[in-house]
Scaffold this motif. Structure first.
Motif, PDB file in Angstrom:
ATOM      1  N   ARG A   1      94.873 -19.659  45.681  1.00 60.15           N
ATOM      2  CA  ARG A   1      95.606 -20.934  45.731  1.00 60.15           C
ATOM      3  C   ARG A   1      96.667 -20.913  46.821  1.00 60.15           C
ATOM      4  NH1 ARG A   1      96.317 -21.821  39.211  1.00 60.15           N
ATOM      5  NH2 ARG A   1      94.288 -22.840  38.879  1.00 60.15           N
ATOM      6  N   HIS A   2      97.339 -19.785  46.948  1.00 60.72           N
ATOM      7  CA  HIS A   2      98.355 -19.672  47.996  1.00 60.72           C
ATOM      8  C   HIS A   2      97.701 -19.719  49.374  1.00 60.72           C
ATOM      9  CE1 HIS A   2     100.716 -17.346  50.930  1.00 60.72           C
ATOM     10  NE2 HIS A   2     101.710 -18.055  50.432  1.00 60.72           N
ATOM     11  N   ASP A   3      96.617 -18.950  49.544  1.00 64.71           N
ATOM     12  CA  ASP A   3      95.959 -18.872  50.844  1.00 64.71           C
ATOM     13  C   ASP A   3      95.404 -20.216  51.296  1.00 64.71           C
ATOM     14  OD1 ASP A   3      96.557 -16.194  50.874  1.00 64.71           O
ATOM     15  OD2 ASP A   3      94.510 -15.517  50.433  1.00 64.71           O
ATOM     16  N   GLN A   4      94.812 -20.981  50.369  1.00 68.45           N
ATOM     17  CA  GLN A   4      94.172 -22.228  50.781  1.00 68.45           C
ATOM     18  C   GLN A   4      95.172 -23.317  51.166  1.00 68.45           C
ATOM     19  OE1 GLN A   4      91.620 -23.158  47.464  1.00 68.45           O
ATOM     20  NE2 GLN A   4      93.037 -24.623  46.599  1.00 68.45           N
ATOM     21  N   SER A   5      96.440 -23.070  50.974  1.00 71.83           N
ATOM     22  CA  SER A   5      97.457 -24.034  51.409  1.00 71.83           C
ATOM     23  C   SER A   5      97.942 -23.737  52.832  1.00 71.83           C
ATOM     24  CB  SER A   5      98.644 -24.038  50.447  1.00 71.83           C
ATOM     25  OG  SER A   5      99.311 -22.791  50.494  1.00 71.83           O
ATOM     26  N   THR A   6      97.460 -22.639  53.443  1.00 74.65           N
ATOM     27  CA  THR A   6      97.910 -22.275  54.783  1.00 74.65           C
ATOM     28  C   THR A   6      96.992 -22.880  55.843  1.00 74.65           C
ATOM     29  OG1 THR A   6      96.591 -20.239  54.857  1.00 74.65           O
ATOM     30  CG2 THR A   6      98.813 -20.071  53.918  1.00 74.65           C
ATOM     31  N   GLU A   7      97.520 -23.099  57.041  1.00 74.69           N
ATOM     32  CA  GLU A   7      96.733 -23.637  58.150  1.00 74.69           C
ATOM     33  C   GLU A   7      95.660 -22.645  58.594  1.00 74.69           C
ATOM     34  OE1 GLU A   7      96.560 -26.632  59.627  1.00 74.69           O
ATOM     35  OE2 GLU A   7      97.897 -27.265  58.015  1.00 74.69           O
ATOM     36  N   GLU A   8      95.965 -21.361  58.537  1.00 77.04           N
ATOM     37  CA  GLU A   8      94.994 -20.341  58.936  1.00 77.04           C
ATOM     38  C   GLU A   8      93.736 -20.425  58.077  1.00 77.04           C
ATOM     39  OE1 GLU A   8      94.590 -15.471  59.164  1.00 77.04           O
ATOM     40  OE2 GLU A   8      96.497 -16.367  58.589  1.00 77.04           O
ATOM     41  N   TRP A   9      93.913 -20.579  56.754  1.00 81.60           N
ATOM     42  CA  TRP A   9      92.764 -20.683  55.848  1.00 81.60           C
ATOM     43  C   TRP A   9      91.987 -21.962  56.130  1.00 81.60           C
ATOM     44  CZ3 TRP A   9      90.676 -23.985  52.309  1.00 81.60           C
ATOM     45  CH2 TRP A   9      89.713 -23.466  51.443  1.00 81.60           C
ATOM     46  N   LYS A  10      92.689 -23.074  56.350  1.00 85.23           N
ATOM     47  CA  LYS A  10      92.006 -24.346  56.611  1.00 85.23           C
ATOM     48  C   LYS A  10      91.179 -24.274  57.888  1.00 85.23           C
ATOM     49  CE  LYS A  10      95.461 -27.015  54.148  1.00 85.23           C
ATOM     50  NZ  LYS A  10      96.618 -27.902  54.244  1.00 85.23           N
ATOM     51  N   ASN A  11      91.725 -23.649  58.933  1.00 85.06           N
ATOM     52  CA  ASN A  11      90.974 -23.507  60.178  1.00 85.06           C
ATOM     53  C   ASN A  11      89.755 -22.612  59.985  1.00 85.06           C
ATOM     54  OD1 ASN A  11      92.767 -25.134  61.584  1.00 85.06           O
ATOM     55  ND2 ASN A  11      94.035 -23.423  62.223  1.00 85.06           N
ATOM     56  N   HIS A  12      89.918 -21.546  59.212  1.00 85.28           N
ATOM     57  CA  HIS A  12      88.804 -20.640  58.927  1.00 85.28           C
ATOM     58  C   HIS A  12      87.718 -21.357  58.133  1.00 85.28           C
ATOM     59  CE1 HIS A  12      86.696 -16.919  58.022  1.00 85.28           C
ATOM     60  NE2 HIS A  12      86.718 -17.241  56.745  1.00 85.28           N
ATOM     61  N   TYR A  13      88.110 -22.118  57.126  1.00 92.83           N
ATOM     62  CA  TYR A  13      87.142 -22.804  56.264  1.00 92.83           C
ATOM     63  C   TYR A  13      86.473 -23.964  56.990  1.00 92.83           C
ATOM     64  CZ  TYR A  13      85.089 -24.847  52.100  1.00 92.83           C
ATOM     65  OH  TYR A  13      84.194 -25.335  51.192  1.00 92.83           O
ATOM     66  N   HIS A  14      87.153 -24.531  57.989  1.00 96.34           N
ATOM     67  CA  HIS A  14      86.615 -25.667  58.725  1.00 96.34           C
ATOM     68  C   HIS A  14      85.302 -25.301  59.429  1.00 96.34           C
ATOM     69  CE1 HIS A  14      86.694 -29.516  60.693  1.00 96.34           C
ATOM     70  NE2 HIS A  14      86.568 -28.941  61.878  1.00 96.34           N
ATOM     71  N   ARG A  15      85.124 -24.016  59.753  1.00 95.08           N
ATOM     72  CA  ARG A  15      83.889 -23.578  60.409  1.00 95.08           C
ATOM     73  C   ARG A  15      82.675 -23.779  59.520  1.00 95.08           C
ATOM     74  NH1 ARG A  15      85.297 -17.679  62.435  1.00 95.08           N
ATOM     75  NH2 ARG A  15      86.694 -17.750  60.674  1.00 95.08           N
ATOM     76  N   ARG A  16      82.892 -23.922  58.230  1.00 95.83           N
ATOM     77  CA  ARG A  16      81.768 -24.076  57.310  1.00 95.83           C
ATOM     78  C   ARG A  16      80.971 -25.344  57.595  1.00 95.83           C
ATOM     79  NH1 ARG A  16      81.572 -23.194  50.859  1.00 95.83           N
ATOM     80  NH2 ARG A  16      79.620 -24.260  50.495  1.00 95.83           N
ATOM     81  N   ALA A  17      81.624 -26.387  58.118  1.00 97.25           N
ATOM     82  CA  ALA A  17      80.923 -27.637  58.390  1.00 97.25           C
ATOM     83  C   ALA A  17      79.751 -27.397  59.339  1.00 97.25           C
ATOM     84  CB  ALA A  17      81.886 -28.663  58.966  1.00 97.25           C
ATOM     85  N   GLY A  18      79.949 -26.620  60.400  1.00100.55           N
ATOM     86  CA  GLY A  18      78.865 -26.321  61.324  1.00100.55           C
ATOM     87  C   GLY A  18      77.774 -25.493  60.690  1.00100.55           C
ATOM     88  N   ILE A  19      78.165 -24.553  59.840  1.00 93.92           N
ATOM     89  CA  ILE A  19      77.180 -23.704  59.165  1.00 93.92           C
ATOM     90  C   ILE A  19      76.341 -24.536  58.207  1.00 93.92           C
ATOM     91  CG2 ILE A  19      76.920 -21.762  57.571  1.00 93.92           C
ATOM     92  CD1 ILE A  19      79.564 -20.676  58.852  1.00 93.92           C
ATOM     93  N   GLU A  20      76.994 -25.435  57.461  1.00 97.60           N
ATOM     94  CA  GLU A  20      76.265 -26.294  56.522  1.00 97.60           C
ATOM     95  C   GLU A  20      75.277 -27.185  57.267  1.00 97.60           C
ATOM     96  OE1 GLU A  20      76.208 -26.361  53.280  1.00 97.60           O
ATOM     97  OE2 GLU A  20      77.823 -24.939  52.896  1.00 97.60           O
ATOM     98  N   GLY A  21      75.686 -27.707  58.440  1.00101.27           N
ATOM     99  CA  GLY A  21      74.790 -28.540  59.235  1.00101.27           C
ATOM    100  C   GLY A  21      73.580 -27.755  59.717  1.00101.27           C
ATOM    101  N   THR A  22      73.799 -26.514  60.122  1.00100.31           N
ATOM    102  CA  THR A  22      72.702 -25.668  60.587  1.00100.31           C
ATOM    103  C   THR A  22      71.726 -25.380  59.453  1.00100.31           C
ATOM    104  OG1 THR A  22      74.101 -24.645  62.264  1.00100.31           O
ATOM    105  CG2 THR A  22      72.128 -23.431  61.608  1.00100.31           C
ATOM    106  N   LEU A  23      72.257 -25.062  58.271  1.00101.49           N
ATOM    107  CA  LEU A  23      71.380 -24.795  57.122  1.00101.49           C
ATOM    108  C   LEU A  23      70.589 -26.035  56.745  1.00101.49           C
ATOM    109  CD1 LEU A  23      73.660 -22.587  54.856  1.00101.49           C
ATOM    110  CD2 LEU A  23      71.675 -21.873  56.172  1.00101.49           C
ATOM    111  N   SER A  24      71.241 -27.182  56.753  1.00102.21           N
ATOM    112  CA  SER A  24      70.558 -28.429  56.416  1.00102.21           C
ATOM    113  C   SER A  24      69.429 -28.698  57.406  1.00102.21           C
ATOM    114  CB  SER A  24      71.558 -29.584  56.425  1.00102.21           C
ATOM    115  OG  SER A  24      70.895 -30.797  56.188  1.00102.21           O
ATOM    116  N   GLN A  25      69.703 -28.505  58.694  1.00 98.91           N
ATOM    117  CA  GLN A  25      68.675 -28.719  59.712  1.00 98.91           C
ATOM    118  C   GLN A  25      67.530 -27.727  59.546  1.00 98.91           C
ATOM    119  OE1 GLN A  25      69.924 -28.057  63.782  1.00 98.91           O
ATOM    120  NE2 GLN A  25      68.616 -29.729  64.500  1.00 98.91           N
ATOM    121  N   ALA A  26      67.836 -26.492  59.218  1.00 94.66           N
ATOM    122  CA  ALA A  26      66.800 -25.473  59.039  1.00 94.66           C
ATOM    123  C   ALA A  26      65.927 -25.756  57.826  1.00 94.66           C
ATOM    124  CB  ALA A  26      67.439 -24.098  58.904  1.00 94.66           C
TER     125      ALA A  26
END
Length: 197
Positions: A115-140
């Motif tokens: 909970r503490h980590d997900q409120s930080t900008e570093e965690w949000k930037n790290h998690y934001h990469r998931r959008a591209g991964i999800e798109g790749t999996l969906s396309q595959a």
């Protein structure tokens, strides 16, 4: 994600999962004022908790909640909570002490840290990469049929996965060279309904 799943993956597979965890839904946490669970100091070895005002819990009971998860119910003494001037920040009860219900130590600490980590900008930037991964999996899954293996055996399936990855690269190169516009995201059925006049 649940703390149980995060701990199980780390223990069984050495994998650190990253994803949003459920927020603290207590009144204090939702309002952003008062003493939520993170304000209490829990001593796991002595089996006690201390409130922000210095009061120590009177009882510690291990039990299960209604879905069957292990929890610990920590209760403060009646007399201690009754004389505190900040009682409204702790509980709405007009009588009786504050109860804390927490998960076992490993789950509780994992959840609080997440909970503490997900409120930080570093965690949000790290998690934001998931959008591209999800798109790749969906396309595959949609184009080369990633979820189905045409041949039995680990070696043949592994080869198919490599060829699927190469096919996705070729599809994307072709789309880039031909300047094919990106597909629009789907519209939910509720959004597609015409607005009431």
């Amino acid at each position: 994600m649940s703390a149980q799943v995060m701990l199980a993956q780390a223990r069984d597979h050495g994998v650190q999962l990253t994803g949003p965890v459920p927020p603290d839904t207590s009144r204090q946490a939702m309002a952003g004022e008062g003493f939520d669970i993170s304000a209490f100091t829990i001593d796991w070895h002595v089996h006690t908790a201390t409130c922000p005002q210095g009061a120590t819990a009177g009882s510690w009971r291990e039990q299960q909640d209604s879905p069957g998860h292990d929890v610990i119910r920590i209760r403060f003494p009646d007399r201690t909570c009754a004389i505190r001037p900040v009682r409204a920040k702790c509980t709405r009860r007009t009588s009786g002490p504050r109860d804390l219900v927490v998960r076992p130590q490993a789950e509780h600490e994992t959840l609080q840290r997440a909970r503490h980590d997900q409120s930080t900008e570093e965690w949000k930037n790290h998690y934001h990469r998931r959008a591209g991964i999800e798109g790749t999996l969906s396309q595959a899954v949609r184009r080369p049929g990633l979820r189905r293996s045409r041949y039995p055996g680990l070696r043949k399936t592994g080869l198919q996965l490599l060829l699927t990855a190469a096919a996705i690269d070729l599809i994307r190169i072709d789309a880039w060279l031909t300047e094919t516009p990106l597909a629009r995201t789907r519209t939910a059925p509720l959004e597609a309904l015409p607005e009431a006049a």
